[in-house]
Design a protein around this motif. Structure first.
Motif, mmCIF file in Angstrom:
data_model
loop_
_atom_site.group_PDB
_atom_site.id
_atom_site.type_symbol
_atom_site.label_atom_id
_atom_site.label_comp_id
_atom_site.label_asym_id
_atom_site.label_seq_id
_atom_site.Cartn_x
_atom_site.Cartn_y
_atom_site.Cartn_z
ATOM 1 N N TYR A 1 -44.247 63.499 8.172
ATOM 2 C CA TYR A 1 -43.089 63.961 7.400
ATOM 3 C C TYR A 1 -41.814 63.778 8.211
ATOM 4 C CZ TYR A 1 -40.328 66.751 4.184
ATOM 5 O OH TYR A 1 -39.386 67.163 3.280
ATOM 6 N N GLU A 2 -41.826 64.248 9.454
ATOM 7 C CA GLU A 2 -40.639 64.123 10.320
ATOM 8 C C GLU A 2 -40.361 62.660 10.675
ATOM 9 O OE1 GLU A 2 -38.580 66.525 10.793
ATOM 10 O OE2 GLU A 2 -39.818 68.192 10.144
ATOM 11 N N LEU A 3 -41.415 61.839 10.703
ATOM 12 C CA LEU A 3 -41.230 60.412 10.985
ATOM 13 C C LEU A 3 -40.500 59.699 9.846
ATOM 14 C CD1 LEU A 3 -44.458 58.863 12.542
ATOM 15 C CD2 LEU A 3 -42.170 58.885 13.489
ATOM 16 N N GLY A 4 -40.482 60.325 8.673
ATOM 17 C CA GLY A 4 -39.833 59.691 7.523
ATOM 18 C C GLY A 4 -40.766 58.769 6.764
ATOM 19 N N LEU A 5 -42.076 58.941 6.940
ATOM 20 C CA LEU A 5 -43.029 58.087 6.219
ATOM 21 C C LEU A 5 -43.232 58.538 4.774
ATOM 22 C CD1 LEU A 5 -45.824 57.514 8.909
ATOM 23 C CD2 LEU A 5 -43.844 56.082 8.386
ATOM 24 N N ILE A 6 -42.856 59.772 4.474
ATOM 25 C CA ILE A 6 -42.998 60.289 3.107
ATOM 26 C C ILE A 6 -41.685 60.033 2.375
ATOM 27 C CG2 ILE A 6 -43.449 62.315 1.667
ATOM 28 C CD1 ILE A 6 -45.857 61.459 3.432
ATOM 29 N N TYR A 7 -41.724 59.163 1.372
ATOM 30 C CA TYR A 7 -40.512 58.846 0.619
ATOM 31 C C TYR A 7 -40.276 59.830 -0.510
ATOM 32 C CZ TYR A 7 -39.975 54.326 2.989
ATOM 33 O OH TYR A 7 -39.783 53.340 3.916
ATOM 34 N N ASP A 8 -41.348 60.262 -1.175
ATOM 35 C CA ASP A 8 -41.170 61.170 -2.293
ATOM 36 C C ASP A 8 -42.473 61.889 -2.596
ATOM 37 O OD1 ASP A 8 -39.596 62.413 -4.192
ATOM 38 O OD2 ASP A 8 -38.830 60.522 -4.982
ATOM 39 N N VAL A 9 -42.351 63.106 -3.125
ATOM 40 C CA VAL A 9 -43.502 63.884 -3.567
ATOM 41 C C VAL A 9 -43.194 64.325 -4.986
ATOM 42 C CG1 VAL A 9 -44.880 65.970 -3.207
ATOM 43 C CG2 VAL A 9 -44.007 64.713 -1.217
ATOM 44 N N PHE A 10 -44.070 63.949 -5.907
ATOM 45 C CA PHE A 10 -43.901 64.333 -7.313
ATOM 46 C C PHE A 10 -45.007 65.314 -7.666
ATOM 47 C CE2 PHE A 10 -42.688 59.882 -6.762
ATOM 48 C CZ PHE A 10 -41.388 59.880 -7.235
ATOM 49 N N VAL A 11 -44.638 66.397 -8.350
ATOM 50 C CA VAL A 11 -45.632 67.354 -8.826
ATOM 51 C C VAL A 11 -45.372 67.538 -10.310
ATOM 52 C CG1 VAL A 11 -46.562 69.687 -8.618
ATOM 53 C CG2 VAL A 11 -45.595 68.565 -6.601
ATOM 54 N N ASN A 12 -46.379 67.270 -11.146
ATOM 55 C CA ASN A 12 -46.155 67.478 -12.576
ATOM 56 C C ASN A 12 -46.638 68.860 -12.995
ATOM 57 O OD1 ASN A 12 -48.935 67.373 -13.035
ATOM 58 N ND2 ASN A 12 -48.907 65.280 -13.825
ATOM 59 N N ASP B 1 -49.121 69.774 -14.595
ATOM 60 C CA ASP B 1 -50.574 69.959 -14.465
ATOM 61 C C ASP B 1 -50.990 70.103 -13.000
ATOM 62 O OD1 ASP B 1 -50.934 69.782 -17.213
ATOM 63 O OD2 ASP B 1 -51.131 67.597 -17.143
ATOM 64 N N ARG B 2 -49.992 70.202 -12.118
ATOM 65 C CA ARG B 2 -50.232 70.336 -10.674
ATOM 66 C C ARG B 2 -50.951 69.111 -10.095
ATOM 67 N NH1 ARG B 2 -52.147 75.363 -12.323
ATOM 68 N NH2 ARG B 2 -54.123 74.971 -11.327
ATOM 69 N N GLU B 3 -50.631 67.961 -10.678
ATOM 70 C CA GLU B 3 -51.113 66.699 -10.123
ATOM 71 C C GLU B 3 -49.993 66.172 -9.236
ATOM 72 O OE1 GLU B 3 -53.788 65.373 -13.963
ATOM 73 O OE2 GLU B 3 -51.660 64.915 -13.910
ATOM 74 N N VAL B 4 -50.369 65.713 -8.062
ATOM 75 C CA VAL B 4 -49.388 65.324 -7.058
ATOM 76 C C VAL B 4 -49.451 63.818 -6.841
ATOM 77 C CG1 VAL B 4 -48.682 65.631 -4.652
ATOM 78 C CG2 VAL B 4 -49.667 67.555 -5.915
ATOM 79 N N LYS B 5 -48.278 63.222 -6.770
ATOM 80 C CA LYS B 5 -48.211 61.808 -6.396
ATOM 81 C C LYS B 5 -47.271 61.724 -5.199
ATOM 82 C CE LYS B 5 -47.489 57.168 -7.923
ATOM 83 N NZ LYS B 5 -47.125 56.250 -8.967
ATOM 84 N N ILE B 6 -47.743 61.071 -4.160
ATOM 85 C CA ILE B 6 -46.948 60.937 -2.941
ATOM 86 C C ILE B 6 -46.651 59.470 -2.722
ATOM 87 C CG2 ILE B 6 -46.964 61.260 -0.434
ATOM 88 C CD1 ILE B 6 -48.865 63.682 -1.026
ATOM 89 N N LEU B 7 -45.367 59.179 -2.587
ATOM 90 C CA LEU B 7 -44.933 57.821 -2.297
ATOM 91 C C LEU B 7 -44.632 57.790 -0.802
ATOM 92 C CD1 LEU B 7 -44.200 55.050 -3.493
ATOM 93 C CD2 LEU B 7 -41.875 55.903 -3.771
ATOM 94 N N MET B 8 -45.376 56.980 -0.087
ATOM 95 C CA MET B 8 -45.182 56.948 1.362
ATOM 96 C C MET B 8 -45.248 55.518 1.874
ATOM 97 S SD MET B 8 -48.819 58.325 2.976
ATOM 98 C CE MET B 8 -48.420 57.843 4.647
ATOM 99 N N ASP C 1 -41.121 49.187 0.431
ATOM 100 C CA ASP C 1 -39.799 48.945 -0.106
ATOM 101 C C ASP C 1 -39.118 50.288 -0.293
ATOM 102 O OD1 ASP C 1 -37.603 47.767 -1.231
ATOM 103 O OD2 ASP C 1 -38.455 47.750 -3.254
ATOM 104 N N PRO C 2 -38.188 50.705 0.505
ATOM 105 C CA PRO C 2 -37.667 49.961 1.668
ATOM 106 C C PRO C 2 -38.626 50.071 2.857
ATOM 107 C CG PRO C 2 -36.631 52.123 1.539
ATOM 108 C CD PRO C 2 -37.525 52.007 0.332
#
Length: 109
Positions: free
Chosen positions: A33-44, A46-53, A90-91
Motif C-alpha cells: 500500500y505504501e509502495l503505491g502498488l494499489i491503484y484503487d479499491v472498489f467495494v460494491n 454486495d461487499r464484493e471487492v475489486k482491487i486494481l494494482m 497502465d500507468p
C-alpha cells in the motif's frame, strides 16, 4: 444506497487498507500500500471487492503469487463476500507513487 451501506463500505475500505498494509513486496521492506502498488479499491453493495494494482515491474518475481496473496487476505476479512485482483501496468509503477512514509523508510528523503 442506504446510510448504513455507506458506513459499511467506508469501514470495510479501512479494513481492506489495514490488510493491504500487512503484505510486503519481498524485495523492498515496505508494504504494497505504501509502495503505491494499489491503484484503487472498489467495494460494491454486495461487499464484493475489486482491487486494481500493479507490480514494480512486469517480470516481478512475485507476479504469480502476490495477487493471490492479496485476494486471499482480503477474502479473509469477515465482511468481504468476494475479492478479485486486477493487475495493470497502465500507468506503470514508479517511485513517485510511493508514500512519504515509504520513501523515508527506504532513505529516499
Amino acid at each position: 444506497m442506504t446510510a448504513e451501506a455507506q458506513i459499511d463500505t467506508a469501514e470495510l475500505g479501512e479494513k481492506i487498507v489495514k490488510v493491504l498494509k500487512t503484505i510486503y513486496d519481498p524485495e523492498i521492506p515496505v508494504d504494497i500500500y505504501e509502495l503505491g502498488l494499489i491503484y484503487d479499491v472498489f467495494v460494491n453493495e454486495d461487499r464484493e471487492v475489486k482491487i486494481l494494482m500493479t507490480l514494480t515491474t512486469p517480470n516481478c518475481p512475485v507476479a504469480e503469487t502476490l495477487p493471490v496473496e492479496v485476494e486471499d487476505k482480503v477474502k479473509s476479512i469477515k465482511m468481504v463476500k468476494d475479492a478479485e485482483v486486477e493487475i495493470t501496468f497502465d500507468p506503470p509503477w514508479s517511485q513517485d507513487l510511493m508514500s512519504e512514509e515509504a520513501k523515508l523508510e527506504l532513505g529516499m528523503l
